[in-house]
Design an enzyme around this catalytic site. Sequence first.
Site, PDB file in Angstrom:
ATOM      1  N   SER A  15       0.517  -1.180  -0.131  1.00  0.00           N
ATOM      2  CA  SER A  15      -0.010   0.095  -0.257  1.00  0.00           C
ATOM      3  C   SER A  15       0.976   0.977  -0.080  1.00  0.00           C
ATOM      4  CB  SER A  15      -0.916   0.367   1.236  1.00  0.00           C
ATOM      5  OG  SER A  15      -1.730  -0.649   0.375  1.00  0.00           O
ATOM      6  N   LYS A  43       0.324   3.410  -2.653  1.00  0.00           N
ATOM      7  CA  LYS A  43      -0.511   4.699  -2.936  1.00  0.00           C
ATOM      8  C   LYS A  43      -0.809   5.490  -3.213  1.00  0.00           C
ATOM      9  CE  LYS A  43      -4.314   0.304  -0.626  1.00  0.00           C
ATOM     10  NZ  LYS A  43      -4.267  -0.468   0.453  1.00  0.00           N
ATOM     11  N   TYR A  87      -3.009  -2.332 -10.614  1.00  0.00           N
ATOM     12  CA  TYR A  87      -3.000  -2.611  -9.068  1.00  0.00           C
ATOM     13  C   TYR A  87      -2.253  -3.796  -8.086  1.00  0.00           C
ATOM     14  CZ  TYR A  87      -4.336  -2.349  -4.115  1.00  0.00           C
ATOM     15  OH  TYR A  87      -4.433  -1.911  -2.827  1.00  0.00           O
ATOM     16  N   TYR A 140      -3.562   3.422   8.469  1.00  0.00           N
ATOM     17  CA  TYR A 140      -4.883   3.189   8.451  1.00  0.00           C
ATOM     18  C   TYR A 140      -5.776   3.460   9.121  1.00  0.00           C
ATOM     19  CZ  TYR A 140      -2.733  -0.603   4.931  1.00  0.00           C
ATOM     20  OH  TYR A 140      -1.556  -1.588   4.497  1.00  0.00           O
ATOM     21  N   VAL A 163       1.302  -3.378   4.321  1.00  0.00           N
ATOM     22  CA  VAL A 163       1.423  -5.080   4.648  1.00  0.00           C
ATOM     23  C   VAL A 163       2.629  -5.758   4.526  1.00  0.00           C
ATOM     24  CG1 VAL A 163      -1.360  -4.924   4.827  1.00  0.00           C
ATOM     25  CG2 VAL A 163      -0.101  -5.826   2.504  1.00  0.00           C
TER      26      VAL A 163
HETATM   27  N1  GLU Z   1      -2.162  -5.412  -2.508  1.00  0.00           N
HETATM   28  C1  GLU Z   1      -2.793  -4.968  -1.205  1.00  0.00           C
HETATM   29  C2  GLU Z   1      -3.819  -5.372  -0.962  1.00  0.00           C
HETATM   30  O1  GLU Z   1      -5.133  -4.557  -1.960  1.00  0.00           O
HETATM   31  C3  GLU Z   1      -2.120  -4.116  -0.299  1.00  0.00           C
HETATM   32  C4  GLU Z   1      -2.766  -4.061   1.133  1.00  0.00           C
HETATM   33  C5  GLU Z   1      -1.719  -3.155   2.097  1.00  0.00           C
HETATM   34  O2  GLU Z   1      -0.601  -3.323   1.715  1.00  0.00           O
HETATM   35  O3  GLU Z   1      -3.069  -2.388   2.569  1.00  0.00           O
HETATM   36  O4  GLU Z   1      -4.813  -5.802  -0.418  1.00  0.00           O
END
Ligand code: GLU
Length: 427
Positions: A64, A67, A189, A241, A259
């Site tokens: 993430s 993002k 993604y 988060y 994550v």
């Molecule tokens: N590739 C993970 C997902 O989309 C990323 C989640 C994350 O790092 O919060 O579930």
Amino acid sequence: MAELVQQYLDRIRAEQIDTRDGALANYIPELANVDPEGFGLSLSSSDGYVYESGDAALEFTIQSISKPFTYALALDLIGQDAVDARIGVEPSGEAFNEISVDDVTKTPKNPMINAGAIAAVSLVPGAGPDEQFDRIHDFYSACAGRRLEIDMDVYDSEKATGNRNRAIAYMLASFGVLDGDPDDVLDVYFRQCSVKVTSTDLARMAATLARGGLNPLTGRRVIDAHVVRRTLSVMVTCGMYDATGDWVSAVGMPAKSGVGGGIVAVLPGQLGIGVYSPRLDARGNSVRGVQVCRNLSSQLGLHFLSVTRESSSTLRAVFDAGPGIRVYEVQGDLLFAGAEQVLRTADHDRGRYDVAVLDVTRVDDINDAARGMLTGMRANLTAAGKEAYLVDPDGRVVPADRHDDYDAIVFRTLDEAVNAALRRCAG
Ligand code: GLU
């Protein structure tokens, strides 16, 4: 001197080495295969010097942390209005992978949850998924200052198990938020989440944001400064988060975690931090990573809302240089609040002088707001029958070729200004 900083980092990392709380993410099966002990910490200064501690060369997937970078790229390429029409900027208060949109706008609440991140991917222009991904990949690499690779095992693993993200993408398509085929968008993604980085890459990417979009290592501008400001704002409010409030209170830096176990943190104008340790707490943030950042922030005084002495130290000295001549010596970085203080003080003393001399020789930097206020000072004073002189040898307030535009009387030294003021008062 460099050893001193190195010792700080080594100590702060060593303090957490015995922390074994938390667990590896396992909903993407491949993520459960990493060494749980990996632990890297990197810090980049805003001029690109990097300090490393522990496993700073160990690669892990960005997840993430991708993002904010894809969001920034979309903002840069298609503009804020077009992005805002599809993705909000409000904290969601929901899990990062919630299958939801805003009740009213029917768009994802922000770009740091999966729904918003998937929408951001779809906004990156390109003839197809490969071209879109190439752009994203090039951009992450430009921020890191080296060519980043993809972890194909993690990509396959996420693709094989990513039904929740599929649900999100199809929901977004049904609301008209996604440009393009949902499976193509998801493929991009999944690829972007599988980009491999080290804690040093993250520190460099963070330093690029800290420098307003200029990579200090390569000297290349990779993104516009106003895009960076918007991106950092969303990182402040939504980056960690459901622990974002705790994070902002304790650490006080725009940040994003993933994550995979990484955290990127940015202190605007000053530095970039990257940390890696894959055991996560219940909210999905690296346990050691959060602790290291808390300690870095408190021990090195990095909280971005710490109150500096800027406003109290703006006026270096105020004194009378002769009958009817009062000098205001200004220093440091002059922003709105500092300029306001100067104007208010000069205004308050108005009965005590005929000529106010504003000496900005020791001003390091000034922004447009402060410049506008200081140049407006003379008009105010002449309206009140007074005069204002400016000592500005480096053209900080009034560039040498603009004296006429600003209706300013500018001198190179305080002596020259005071002598002119003495002549004026005598005459
Ligand atoms: N590739 C993970 C997902 O989309 C990323 C989640 C994350 O790092 O919060 O579930």
